[in-house]
Design an enzyme around this catalytic site. Structure first.
Site, PDB file in Angstrom:
ATOM      1  N   GLU A 192     -10.794  13.775  19.766  1.00  0.00           N
ATOM      2  CA  GLU A 192      -9.820  14.834  20.019  1.00  0.00           C
ATOM      3  C   GLU A 192      -9.154  15.345  18.744  1.00  0.00           C
ATOM      4  O   GLU A 192      -8.452  16.351  18.753  1.00  0.00           O
ATOM      5  CB  GLU A 192      -8.708  14.312  20.961  1.00  0.00           C
ATOM      6  CG  GLU A 192      -9.137  14.050  22.392  1.00  0.00           C
ATOM      7  CD  GLU A 192      -9.742  12.656  22.594  1.00  0.00           C
ATOM      8  OE1 GLU A 192     -10.243  12.069  21.614  1.00  0.00           O
ATOM      9  OE2 GLU A 192      -9.732  12.175  23.740  1.00  0.00           O
ATOM     10  N   LYS A 196      -1.196  -8.323  29.407  1.00  0.00           N
ATOM     11  CA  LYS A 196       0.217  -8.615  29.654  1.00  0.00           C
ATOM     12  C   LYS A 196       0.311  -9.931  30.393  1.00  0.00           C
ATOM     13  O   LYS A 196      -0.087 -10.039  31.545  1.00  0.00           O
ATOM     14  CB  LYS A 196       0.844  -7.484  30.470  1.00  0.00           C
ATOM     15  CG  LYS A 196       2.315  -7.326  30.204  1.00  0.00           C
ATOM     16  CD  LYS A 196       2.846  -6.042  30.768  1.00  0.00           C
ATOM     17  CE  LYS A 196       4.166  -5.708  30.098  1.00  0.00           C
ATOM     18  NZ  LYS A 196       4.775  -4.512  30.680  1.00  0.00           N
ATOM     19  N   THR A 249     -16.147  13.155  24.566  1.00  0.00           N
ATOM     20  CA  THR A 249     -15.695  11.808  24.180  1.00  0.00           C
ATOM     21  C   THR A 249     -16.485  10.768  24.954  1.00  0.00           C
ATOM     22  O   THR A 249     -16.888  11.004  26.091  1.00  0.00           O
ATOM     23  CB  THR A 249     -14.202  11.586  24.481  1.00  0.00           C
ATOM     24  OG1 THR A 249     -14.013  11.679  25.891  1.00  0.00           O
ATOM     25  CG2 THR A 249     -13.328  12.581  23.789  1.00  0.00           C
ATOM     26  N   TRP A 275       3.324  -8.954  25.904  1.00  0.00           N
ATOM     27  CA  TRP A 275       2.054  -8.408  25.431  1.00  0.00           C
ATOM     28  C   TRP A 275       1.281  -9.424  24.585  1.00  0.00           C
ATOM     29  O   TRP A 275       1.853 -10.102  23.755  1.00  0.00           O
ATOM     30  CB  TRP A 275       2.296  -7.184  24.543  1.00  0.00           C
ATOM     31  CG  TRP A 275       2.894  -6.012  25.253  1.00  0.00           C
ATOM     32  CD1 TRP A 275       4.156  -5.532  25.114  1.00  0.00           C
ATOM     33  CD2 TRP A 275       2.256  -5.157  26.201  1.00  0.00           C
ATOM     34  NE1 TRP A 275       4.339  -4.428  25.901  1.00  0.00           N
ATOM     35  CE2 TRP A 275       3.191  -4.176  26.583  1.00  0.00           C
ATOM     36  CE3 TRP A 275       0.976  -5.123  26.764  1.00  0.00           C
ATOM     37  CZ2 TRP A 275       2.891  -3.171  27.496  1.00  0.00           C
ATOM     38  CZ3 TRP A 275       0.681  -4.123  27.679  1.00  0.00           C
ATOM     39  CH2 TRP A 275       1.629  -3.164  28.037  1.00  0.00           C
TER      40      TRP A 275
HETATM   41  P1  AMP Z   1     -13.635   8.097  19.711  1.00  0.00           P
HETATM   42  O1  AMP Z   1     -12.969   9.282  20.280  1.00  0.00           O
HETATM   43  O2  AMP Z   1     -14.873   7.703  20.447  1.00  0.00           O
HETATM   44  O3  AMP Z   1     -13.834   8.251  18.253  1.00  0.00           O
HETATM   45  O4  AMP Z   1     -12.698   6.872  19.918  1.00  0.00           O
HETATM   46  C1  AMP Z   1     -11.405   6.898  19.426  1.00  0.00           C
HETATM   47  C2  AMP Z   1     -10.797   5.571  19.634  1.00  0.00           C
HETATM   48  O5  AMP Z   1     -11.518   4.574  18.900  1.00  0.00           O
HETATM   49  C3  AMP Z   1      -9.394   5.477  19.134  1.00  0.00           C
HETATM   50  O6  AMP Z   1      -8.463   5.991  20.070  1.00  0.00           O
HETATM   51  C4  AMP Z   1      -9.253   3.985  18.920  1.00  0.00           C
HETATM   52  O7  AMP Z   1      -8.986   3.314  20.127  1.00  0.00           O
HETATM   53  C5  AMP Z   1     -10.628   3.582  18.452  1.00  0.00           C
HETATM   54  N1  AMP Z   1     -10.636   3.547  16.991  1.00  0.00           N
HETATM   55  C6  AMP Z   1     -11.016   4.505  16.140  1.00  0.00           C
HETATM   56  N2  AMP Z   1     -10.874   4.091  14.861  1.00  0.00           N
HETATM   57  C7  AMP Z   1     -10.388   2.842  14.913  1.00  0.00           C
HETATM   58  C8  AMP Z   1     -10.005   1.879  13.929  1.00  0.00           C
HETATM   59  N3  AMP Z   1     -10.114   2.097  12.634  1.00  0.00           N
HETATM   60  N4  AMP Z   1      -9.519   0.698  14.372  1.00  0.00           N
HETATM   61  C9  AMP Z   1      -9.408   0.434  15.685  1.00  0.00           C
HETATM   62  N5  AMP Z   1      -9.748   1.297  16.652  1.00  0.00           N
HETATM   63  C10 AMP Z   1     -10.234   2.494  16.271  1.00  0.00           C
END
Ligand code: AMP
Length: 551
Positions: free
Chosen positions: A325, A435, A181, A440
């Site tokens: 994940e 916050k 990640t 929030w």
């Molecule tokens: P990654 O594991 O790098 O794909 O990142 C995942 C994270 O990206 C998620 O937990 C979100 O915080 C963010 N994310 C993924 N898709 C979206 C979406 N459509 N809108 C907003 N945030 C997103």
């Protein structure tokens, strides 16, 4: 008595090879467009499997890629895991230190590397003990001058091997893939994908609530194949018997527009930045999107204006959410039956949410006290997920496991609300929520609103420490070229004032040249905070009335 075979990737390859032998796989390369059929793909995948055997790769060994999206990379997608080895896709945009760490942590045996990325990999490998026993294969017909050693070229590596392979029976719990990640803080965390997880993800995606595709589709993943298997699309497209189109190294909007037009792409996928680029390009150039049914947007929130733009071009922009994940797709913002009757504005609101969970997954949303929140579109809490395509642990990271998993649920770190229809809406990342005075403020919502301004190209809102309110929001805004900053500041406040209570308005707006990004192109608020930690963040202050009341 349980019946059937284990859930593995093999039947997807079998289906494409036997039912759709003439369907094409098209790839943009440095040398031009290459195309062949599933029949040839299957032959070359078998040759690759033999080549891996010959190189001494055994069941459970890890084989890595350091590549953009193209046909050879796609050959590793089935060629590696269906032998019983594990495919580890490395993000080449990561800093060298991360690359060294993950190659060592994963104990990769071979790294397949693109010609244009050889220099980058050689830089990371130089003097790094993690690379001591690694072999390199360059994804082409030649090997450029390099310090990588031992090294061969892909075409020689697979040449002269049999085009049939006796694929073994595999256990569904055996790891098939791996991806680290991007993590905005700390060391990258490895996620292993078992065959069962990838099988389940493929079926979840193929369902009508996912991103369905079949034999009359032409699928172009723009999202990189090093980022969670290009959202699983190479597997899904194969299972569905679709034609594949791979846009190759660093495609620009013009490349994408040409591929869509010339190959008749029906489904494509990428992060918002990709589609913003295409929208900009289309302002100055004739772009024919008539073949496209849907474009998937995810990774970051899709601005509402983007959905509208695609609607105007008769393309459904489907907003999806997911995580590394989760293999990765979790939700897709399809409109439920009946909701098409709602006014267009309401539909847009719904479609700009992260959407409905795909079949096969479950979620819960819990507040700070561990109680589930009501589905009223207002309350928010942390989203927890579970399902057959969701990992239950990180690779060799007990510290992170402790923090990020609870009773079999993955704690996503995303703060969401859920409306009465079950659409989730991300209001923030857990660490990004602001916050202020015990209440929030969603930085994501503010950003989206600010980015809706015509003269704004990017905006990030961060919480900065405040004596009285603990934290206050400050907006970092990248104006479009030639914008009048003073007028823009006023314009943004005017817009925000209409949408939000006074105490939500940023205390300052800083104009900057670019928002720093993580290796996967997301806004890096950590870097933003660091970069501007010495600045007076309240310069460019809000008009007096924007600041929170003193009482
Ligand atoms: P990654 O594991 O790098 O794909 O990142 C995942 C994270 O990206 C998620 O937990 C979100 O915080 C963010 N994310 C993924 N898709 C979206 C979406 N459509 N809108 C907003 N945030 C997103």
């Amino acid at each position: 008595m349980p019946g059937g075979t284990d859930l593995t990737l093999r039947p997807f390859l079998w289906r494409a090879e036997n039912l759709y032998p003439d369907t094409e796989i098209v790839s943009r390369t440095h040398e031009g467009i290459e195309r062949y059929t599933y029949a040839e793909y299957a032959d070359r995948t078998a040759q690759l499997a033999h080549a891996l055997d010959a190189a001494g790769i055994e069941e459970g060994d890890r084989v890595a890629t350091f590549c953009w999206n193209h046909h050879r990379h796609f050959e590793t997608y089935f060629g590696v895991p269906t032998t019983g080895a594990q495919l580890h896709t490395i993000n080449p945009l990561l800093p060298d230190e991360h690359i060294q760490y993950i190659v060592g942590n994963a104990e990769d045996e071979i790294v397949f590397v693109d010609p244009s990325l050889v220099e980058k990999l050689a830089g990371a490998a130089e003097d790094a003990v993690e690379f001591d026993d690694v072999e390199f294969v360059v994804m082409g017909e030649d090997v450029p001058e390099t310090s990588l050693d031992p090294v061969t070229d892909y075409e020689s590596f697979v040449a002269n091997h049999e085009t049939e392979y006796d694929w073994p029976e595999l256990d569904e719990d055996q790891p098939a893939g791996m991806c680290y990640t991007s993590g905005t803080t700390g060391r990258p965390k490895g996620v292993e994908y078992t065959h069962k997880m990838l099988w389940a993800h493929t079926m979840e995606s193929l369902s009508p609530g996912g991103i369905p595709m079949d034999d009359d589709d032409v699928v172009m993943p723009v999202v990189p194949m090093f980022h969670v298997n290009a959202w699983g699309m190479p597997f899904t497209a194969t299972a569905g018997g679709a034609k594949h189109v791979y846009p190759g190294p660093s495609p620009n909007p013009e490349d994408l527009a040409h591929l869509i037009e010339e190959e008749g792409v029906t489904i494509t996928a990428g992060v918002p930045t990709v589609w913003l680029g295409l929208m900009e390009y289309a302002k100055e150039n004739d772009v024919d999107l008539s073949s496209l049914d849907s474009a998937i947007v995810g990774g970051s929130a899709a601005p509402r204006a983007m959905i509208e733009w695609f609607d105007d071009h008769d393309v459904e922009l489907l907003h999806a959410w997911g995580m590394t994940e989760m293999s990765p797709i979790g939700s897709v913002a399809h409109l439920k039956a009946g909701l098409e009757e709602e006014p267009y504005e309401d539909q847009l609101k719904r479609r700009s949410k992260q959407g409905l969970f795909v079949p096969g997954l479950e979620f819960r949303v819990v507040d700070d006290d561990g109680n589930e929140i009501p589905w009223n579109g207002e309350d928010f809490g942390e989203l927890h997920v579970r399902g057959p395509s969701v990992t239950t642990e990180y690779f060799e990271r007990p510290d992170a496991n402790e923090e990020d998993f609870e009773d079999g649920w993955l704690k996503t770190g995303d703060i969401v609300s859920v409306d009465e229809e079950g659409y989730i809406k991300i209001v923030d990342r857990a660490k990004d929520v602001i916050k202020s005075g015990g209440e929030w403020i969603s930085s994501v919502e503010l950003e989206n609103s600010i980015m809706a301004h015509d003269d704004v190209s990017e905006a990030a809102v961060v919480g900065v420490p405040h004596d009285r309110w603990q934290e206050r929001p400050v907006a970092f805004v990248v104006p479009v070229e030639g914008a009048d900053e003073e007028a823009l500041r006023e314009g943004i406040y005017e817009m925000l004032r209409e949408e939000y209570p006074k105490w939500w308005l940023p205390d300052g707006i800083e104009f900057i040249d670019a928002v720093p990004k993580t290796a996967t192109g997301k806004f890096s608020k950590k870097d933003l905070r660091e970069e501007y930690s010495d600045e007076d963040l309240f310069e460019g202050r809000a008009p007096e009335e924007a600041a929170p009341d003193d009482d």
